[in-house]
Enzyme design. Structure first.
Site, short mmCIF file in Angstrom:
data_model
loop_
_atom_site.label_atom_id
_atom_site.label_comp_id
_atom_site.label_asym_id
_atom_site.label_seq_id
_atom_site.Cartn_x
_atom_site.Cartn_y
_atom_site.Cartn_z
N VAL A 94 0.88 -1.25 -0.13
CA VAL A 94 0.06 -0.17 0.09
C VAL A 94 1.01 1.14 0.12
O VAL A 94 1.90 1.37 0.60
CB VAL A 94 -1.09 0.14 1.15
CG1 VAL A 94 -0.04 0.15 2.60
CG2 VAL A 94 -1.94 1.17 1.16
N TYR A 114 0.37 6.13 -0.66
CA TYR A 114 -0.58 7.03 -0.58
C TYR A 114 0.16 7.91 -1.71
O TYR A 114 1.10 8.07 -1.90
CB TYR A 114 -0.31 7.91 0.68
CG TYR A 114 -1.06 9.00 0.63
CD1 TYR A 114 -2.37 9.07 0.63
CD2 TYR A 114 -0.42 10.28 0.76
CE1 TYR A 114 -3.25 10.50 0.35
CE2 TYR A 114 -0.89 11.65 0.76
CZ TYR A 114 -2.41 11.72 0.54
OH TYR A 114 -3.16 12.76 0.54
N GLY A 137 6.37 1.05 -7.96
CA GLY A 137 5.50 -0.13 -7.93
C GLY A 137 5.31 -0.17 -9.56
O GLY A 137 4.99 0.80 -10.20
N GLY A 184 4.73 3.12 -11.79
CA GLY A 184 5.98 3.74 -12.06
C GLY A 184 6.34 4.22 -10.40
O GLY A 184 6.43 3.71 -9.52
N CYS A 243 4.05 0.73 2.05
CA CYS A 243 4.89 -0.44 1.15
C CYS A 243 4.88 -1.93 2.12
O CYS A 243 5.53 -2.71 2.03
CB CYS A 243 6.17 -0.21 0.88
SG CYS A 243 6.16 1.30 -0.31
#
Length: 205
Positions: free
Chosen positions: A74, A76, A139, A150, A168
């Site tokens: 994950v 943000y 990612g 990216g 992450c």
């Protein structure tokens, strides 16, 4: 076909809209399609990777959460963060996914060095770090031999939402941005500088 990477600006745009466009571009491109680098700021959103675990979202609140098809856990996105999406034909460039990750990370290290900031990647958690705090997340998805998704670099943003996730997938991971590090750089200046750094690392030797 030119080896030049075309730059496409999205301004501030909804995450789901850009994601759909990346997938469509990747599905529709052919061997002669030029590579592109998309530049965007997203409104506030949490994104969860393809194998991401929901327990890493500690407090979603009223922030949208999007399950994506990129790698990683994950993260943000929000205003004040530069997001760069390299849409690269890796087969044509004879480049593997790991090499692409390394080049993207190194482009951020290059650019931060020009701002007087020492940074480095981390073997166990893709991205770029300054004194242990994450300043850039990474990612990717590789489909049909081509990359999308990216790199996100924190410039001058509200960092509080990172406290509502395990960035992450790492509990307690510190997150920083350029402004917190005392560098006076506008988002527009950062966007241009990062673009030059990424293009330099991705252009054929």
């Amino acid at each position: 076909m030119s080896d030049a990477i075309a730059i496409r600006d999205w301004g501030r745009c909804d995450y789901a809209r850009v994601w759909a466009a990346m997938k469509a571009f990747t599905d529709e491109r052919d061997a002669d399609t030029a590579d592109e680098l998309w530049r965007v700021e997203h409104p506030a959103v949490f994104t969860l990777g393809q194998a991401g675990r929901a327990e890493h979202v500690l407090d979603r609140g009223d922030t949208p959460l999007v399950q994506t098809d990129r790698g990683g856990q994950v993260t943000y996105h929000g205003p004040g963060q530069i997001v760069l999406y390299p849409l690269i034909d890796l087969r044509r460039q004879r480049m593997g996914a790991r090499e692409l990750v390394t080049r993207l990370e190194q482009s951020v290290v290059d650019w931060l060095a020009r701002q007087g900031i020492d940074s480095a990647p981390r073997a166990d958690a893709p991205g770029v770090y300054v004194d242990g705090a994450k300043i850039a997340a990474l990612g990717l998805r590789i489909r049909r031999g081509c990359s999308y998704h990216g790199l996100a670099v924190n410039i001058a943003m509200d960092l509080a939402p990172f406290n509502r996730i395990n960035p992450c997938g790492h509990a307690g991971m510190a997150v920083t941005d350029l402004a917190t590090l005392g560098v006076d750089c506008t988002v527009a200046q950062a966007r241009e500088g990062l673009t030059r750094a990424v293009v330099a690392r991705l252009s054929p030797v």
